[in-house]
Design a protein around this motif. Structure first.
Motif, PDB file in Angstrom:
ATOM      1  N   SER A   1      14.601  -7.289  -8.678  1.00 52.30           N
ATOM      2  CA  SER A   1      13.772  -6.889  -7.519  1.00 52.30           C
ATOM      3  C   SER A   1      13.601  -5.371  -7.456  1.00 52.30           C
ATOM      4  CB  SER A   1      14.393  -7.406  -6.212  1.00 52.30           C
ATOM      5  OG  SER A   1      14.480  -8.804  -6.238  1.00 52.30           O
ATOM      6  N   LYS A   2      13.460  -4.765  -8.611  1.00 56.84           N
ATOM      7  CA  LYS A   2      13.225  -3.313  -8.688  1.00 56.84           C
ATOM      8  C   LYS A   2      11.839  -3.045  -9.291  1.00 56.84           C
ATOM      9  CE  LYS A   2      18.112  -2.124  -9.133  1.00 56.84           C
ATOM     10  NZ  LYS A   2      19.160  -1.559 -10.019  1.00 56.84           N
ATOM     11  N   PHE A   3      10.929  -3.943  -8.976  1.00 53.79           N
ATOM     12  CA  PHE A   3       9.579  -3.931  -9.518  1.00 53.79           C
ATOM     13  C   PHE A   3       8.607  -3.910  -8.342  1.00 53.79           C
ATOM     14  CE2 PHE A   3       5.788  -5.817 -11.381  1.00 53.79           C
ATOM     15  CZ  PHE A   3       5.773  -5.339 -12.689  1.00 53.79           C
ATOM     16  N   ILE A   4       7.933  -2.777  -8.131  1.00 50.52           N
ATOM     17  CA  ILE A   4       7.044  -2.622  -6.977  1.00 50.52           C
ATOM     18  C   ILE A   4       5.605  -2.429  -7.445  1.00 50.52           C
ATOM     19  CG2 ILE A   4       6.478  -1.167  -4.988  1.00 50.52           C
ATOM     20  CD1 ILE A   4       9.462  -0.475  -4.807  1.00 50.52           C
ATOM     21  N   VAL A   5       4.718  -3.244  -6.903  1.00 50.59           N
ATOM     22  CA  VAL A   5       3.290  -3.146  -7.243  1.00 50.59           C
ATOM     23  C   VAL A   5       2.540  -2.546  -6.054  1.00 50.59           C
ATOM     24  CG1 VAL A   5       1.218  -4.401  -7.952  1.00 50.59           C
ATOM     25  CG2 VAL A   5       3.474  -5.178  -8.732  1.00 50.59           C
ATOM     26  N   ILE A   6       1.722  -1.517  -6.339  1.00 50.37           N
ATOM     27  CA  ILE A   6       0.904  -0.876  -5.307  1.00 50.37           C
ATOM     28  C   ILE A   6      -0.553  -1.248  -5.546  1.00 50.37           C
ATOM     29  CG2 ILE A   6       0.174   1.338  -4.341  1.00 50.37           C
ATOM     30  CD1 ILE A   6       2.797   2.500  -5.035  1.00 50.37           C
ATOM     31  N   ASP A   7      -1.253  -1.570  -4.466  1.00 49.39           N
ATOM     32  CA  ASP A   7      -2.639  -2.017  -4.636  1.00 49.39           C
ATOM     33  C   ASP A   7      -3.529  -0.909  -5.201  1.00 49.39           C
ATOM     34  OD1 ASP A   7      -2.522  -0.497  -2.356  1.00 49.39           O
ATOM     35  OD2 ASP A   7      -3.943  -1.713  -1.210  1.00 49.39           O
ATOM     36  N   ASP A   8      -3.352   0.319  -4.704  1.00 51.66           N
ATOM     37  CA  ASP A   8      -4.174   1.422  -5.201  1.00 51.66           C
ATOM     38  C   ASP A   8      -3.393   2.719  -5.049  1.00 51.66           C
ATOM     39  OD1 ASP A   8      -6.324   2.638  -6.320  1.00 51.66           O
ATOM     40  OD2 ASP A   8      -7.509   2.751  -4.479  1.00 51.66           O
ATOM     41  N   LEU A   9      -2.994   3.282  -6.169  1.00 56.07           N
ATOM     42  CA  LEU A   9      -2.182   4.504  -6.143  1.00 56.07           C
ATOM     43  C   LEU A   9      -3.092   5.711  -6.332  1.00 56.07           C
ATOM     44  CD1 LEU A   9       0.687   5.602  -5.930  1.00 56.07           C
ATOM     45  CD2 LEU A   9       0.940   5.293  -8.388  1.00 56.07           C
ATOM     46  N   LYS A  10      -3.515   6.295  -5.204  1.00 56.58           N
ATOM     47  CA  LYS A  10      -4.426   7.432  -5.271  1.00 56.58           C
ATOM     48  C   LYS A  10      -4.064   8.468  -4.213  1.00 56.58           C
ATOM     49  CE  LYS A  10      -8.597   5.298  -7.211  1.00 56.58           C
ATOM     50  NZ  LYS A  10     -10.004   4.898  -6.963  1.00 56.58           N
ATOM     51  N   LEU A  11      -4.302   9.737  -4.538  1.00 55.14           N
ATOM     52  CA  LEU A  11      -4.123  10.835  -3.583  1.00 55.14           C
ATOM     53  C   LEU A  11      -5.394  11.672  -3.575  1.00 55.14           C
ATOM     54  CD1 LEU A  11      -0.484  12.031  -4.431  1.00 55.14           C
ATOM     55  CD2 LEU A  11      -1.180  10.761  -2.408  1.00 55.14           C
ATOM     56  N   ASP A  12      -5.806  12.102  -2.388  1.00 54.85           N
ATOM     57  CA  ASP A  12      -7.028  12.915  -2.281  1.00 54.85           C
ATOM     58  C   ASP A  12      -6.812  14.348  -2.732  1.00 54.85           C
ATOM     59  OD1 ASP A  12      -8.357  10.719  -1.243  1.00 54.85           O
ATOM     60  OD2 ASP A  12      -7.728  11.182   0.815  1.00 54.85           O
ATOM     61  N   GLU A  13      -5.553  14.781  -2.713  1.00 55.20           N
ATOM     62  CA  GLU A  13      -5.228  16.158  -3.094  1.00 55.20           C
ATOM     63  C   GLU A  13      -3.863  16.199  -3.757  1.00 55.20           C
ATOM     64  OE1 GLU A  13      -4.629  18.672   0.300  1.00 55.20           O
ATOM     65  OE2 GLU A  13      -3.846  17.022   1.520  1.00 55.20           O
ATOM     66  N   VAL A  14      -3.560  17.309  -4.393  1.00 56.25           N
ATOM     67  CA  VAL A  14      -2.239  17.484  -4.997  1.00 56.25           C
ATOM     68  C   VAL A  14      -1.267  17.864  -3.889  1.00 56.25           C
ATOM     69  CG1 VAL A  14      -0.862  18.795  -6.647  1.00 56.25           C
ATOM     70  CG2 VAL A  14      -3.231  18.191  -7.194  1.00 56.25           C
ATOM     71  N   LYS A  15      -0.390  16.945  -3.534  1.00 56.62           N
ATOM     72  CA  LYS A  15       0.541  17.183  -2.429  1.00 56.62           C
ATOM     73  C   LYS A  15       1.849  16.453  -2.710  1.00 56.62           C
ATOM     74  CE  LYS A  15       0.624  19.300   1.617  1.00 56.62           C
ATOM     75  NZ  LYS A  15       0.317  20.737   1.736  1.00 56.62           N
ATOM     76  N   THR A  16       2.869  17.216  -3.124  1.00 60.14           N
ATOM     77  CA  THR A  16       4.168  16.631  -3.447  1.00 60.14           C
ATOM     78  C   THR A  16       4.776  15.924  -2.242  1.00 60.14           C
ATOM     79  OG1 THR A  16       4.564  18.316  -5.118  1.00 60.14           O
ATOM     80  CG2 THR A  16       6.488  17.152  -4.316  1.00 60.14           C
ATOM     81  N   LYS A  17       4.581  16.511  -1.045  1.00 61.18           N
ATOM     82  CA  LYS A  17       5.155  15.931   0.174  1.00 61.18           C
ATOM     83  C   LYS A  17       4.607  14.525   0.436  1.00 61.18           C
ATOM     84  CE  LYS A  17       6.209  17.287   4.928  1.00 61.18           C
ATOM     85  NZ  LYS A  17       5.982  18.315   5.980  1.00 61.18           N
TER      86      LYS A  17
ATOM     87  N   ASN B   1       0.856  -1.184   0.000  1.00 63.59           N
ATOM     88  CA  ASN B   1       0.000   0.000   0.000  1.00 63.59           C
ATOM     89  C   ASN B   1       0.897   1.240   0.000  1.00 63.59           C
ATOM     90  OD1 ASN B   1       0.938   0.297   2.635  1.00 63.59           O
ATOM     91  ND2 ASN B   1      -0.958  -0.404   3.573  1.00 63.59           N
ATOM     92  N   MET B   2       0.308   2.421   0.040  1.00 63.94           N
ATOM     93  CA  MET B   2       1.098   3.643  -0.076  1.00 63.94           C
ATOM     94  C   MET B   2       1.897   3.959   1.191  1.00 63.94           C
ATOM     95  SD  MET B   2      -1.075   6.214  -2.484  1.00 63.94           S
ATOM     96  CE  MET B   2       0.311   7.334  -2.589  1.00 63.94           C
ATOM     97  N   GLU B   3       1.652   3.209   2.270  1.00 68.83           N
ATOM     98  CA  GLU B   3       2.461   3.380   3.480  1.00 68.83           C
ATOM     99  C   GLU B   3       3.683   2.459   3.477  1.00 68.83           C
ATOM    100  OE1 GLU B   3      -1.149   3.093   3.903  1.00 68.83           O
ATOM    101  OE2 GLU B   3      -0.944   5.275   3.680  1.00 68.83           O
ATOM    102  N   GLY B   4       3.802   1.661   2.417  1.00 68.57           N
ATOM    103  CA  GLY B   4       4.942   0.761   2.296  1.00 68.57           C
ATOM    104  C   GLY B   4       4.746  -0.576   2.969  1.00 68.57           C
ATOM    105  N   LYS B   5       3.516  -0.866   3.393  1.00 71.78           N
ATOM    106  CA  LYS B   5       3.231  -2.144   4.054  1.00 71.78           C
ATOM    107  C   LYS B   5       2.730  -3.175   3.051  1.00 71.78           C
ATOM    108  CE  LYS B   5       2.026   0.127   8.408  1.00 71.78           C
ATOM    109  NZ  LYS B   5       0.938   0.498   9.327  1.00 71.78           N
ATOM    110  N   GLU B   6       3.192  -4.414   3.210  1.00 65.25           N
ATOM    111  CA  GLU B   6       2.774  -5.492   2.300  1.00 65.25           C
ATOM    112  C   GLU B   6       1.338  -5.890   2.616  1.00 65.25           C
ATOM    113  OE1 GLU B   6       4.217  -9.993   1.036  1.00 65.25           O
ATOM    114  OE2 GLU B   6       5.647  -8.626   2.007  1.00 65.25           O
ATOM    115  N   VAL B   7       0.503  -5.891   1.575  1.00 62.58           N
ATOM    116  CA  VAL B   7      -0.921  -6.201   1.783  1.00 62.58           C
ATOM    117  C   VAL B   7      -1.365  -7.430   0.997  1.00 62.58           C
ATOM    118  CG1 VAL B   7      -1.595  -3.841   2.375  1.00 62.58           C
ATOM    119  CG2 VAL B   7      -1.567  -4.553  -0.032  1.00 62.58           C
ATOM    120  N   GLY B   8      -0.442  -8.045   0.289  1.00 61.97           N
ATOM    121  CA  GLY B   8      -0.805  -9.228  -0.490  1.00 61.97           C
ATOM    122  C   GLY B   8       0.291  -9.595  -1.467  1.00 61.97           C
ATOM    123  N   SER B   9      -0.047 -10.430  -2.432  1.00 60.80           N
ATOM    124  CA  SER B   9       0.912 -10.819  -3.466  1.00 60.80           C
ATOM    125  C   SER B   9       0.191 -10.950  -4.801  1.00 60.80           C
ATOM    126  CB  SER B   9       1.597 -12.142  -3.102  1.00 60.80           C
ATOM    127  OG  SER B   9       0.637 -13.173  -3.021  1.00 60.80           O
TER     128      SER B   9
END
Length: 206
Positions: A121-137, A8-16
């Motif tokens: 091992s430079k291939f990262i899959v994210i379950d859902d890549l979404k942001l509620d607002e435009v925020k570079t930080k 997920n976007m926090e860097g935690k593994e949520v599945g495979s």
């Protein structure tokens, strides 16, 4: 089939997720990868450089001095290449550097580049890549959590918040499944894809 973790976007593994070997498990053809990068860079070249040869430089019509008796070497024109203001020997002229690769070669090169990222091992899959607002930080923080600070992010469809949030990060580029290319995949250290982008790539290239 290769099996990769989904985060997920926090860097935690949520599945495979299982990857299709027809796209992400092919034999890497380094020659085709090299040719694909070469083609992309060559096609970007403007080819507009120009310098004048001795026939194009103005002046120099008169012989500067007589052939014999002056003590100087014989000269026919003040616009010969050895003179200041003279023409350039073998001067560059505008030209087209581009060349073509056939469709099968392009697809094979892209699959090889994708496979190499999986193997390294430079291939990262994210379950859902979404942001509620435009925020570079927020985007920078998510990439840091994924340990992918120099990354190519691949999306299935337009996501304005993600694109605008990543735009000001100099080491990050956002691309779509129809615009990914070998050069970008190799340029950035890590390939970050949304789960639906992986499925769409498999659908297109399998």
């Amino acid at each position: 089939m290769a099996n990769v973790s989904v985060f997920n976007m926090e860097g935690k593994e949520v599945g495979s997720m299982e990857l299709n070997d027809a796209v992400f498990g092919v034999e890497v053809n380094e020659h085709l990868v090299h040719m694909a990068v070469l083609q992309q860079l060559a096609n970007k070249r403007q080819g507009t450089q120009k310098a004048k040869t001795r026939s194009e430089v103005s002046g120099g019509g008169r012989k500067p001095w007589r052939q014999k008796g002056t003590g100087h070497a014989r000269q026919g024109s003040t616009r010969s290449p050895q003179w200041k203001g003279g023409g350039v020997v073998f001067a560059p002229t505008p030209r087209d550097y581009s060349f073509k690769l056939n469709k099968k070669e392009k697809r094979a090169a892209l699959k090889s580049a994708l496979t190499s990222r999986v193997n390294e091992s430079k291939f990262i899959v994210i379950d859902d890549l979404k942001l509620d607002e435009v925020k570079t930080k927020k985007m920078a923080g998510a990439l840091k959590a994924l340990n992918a600070e120099k990354a190519l992010i691949v999306l299935k469809e337009d996501n304005a918040n993600v694109v605008l949030s990543a735009r000001n990060i100099p080491t990050v580029k956002v691309s779509y499944i129809n615009t990914i290319n070998v050069y970008d995949i190799l340029k950035y250290n890590t390939l970050v894809l949304s789960k639906d982008a992986v499925a769409a790539i498999e659908e297109v290239y399998a």
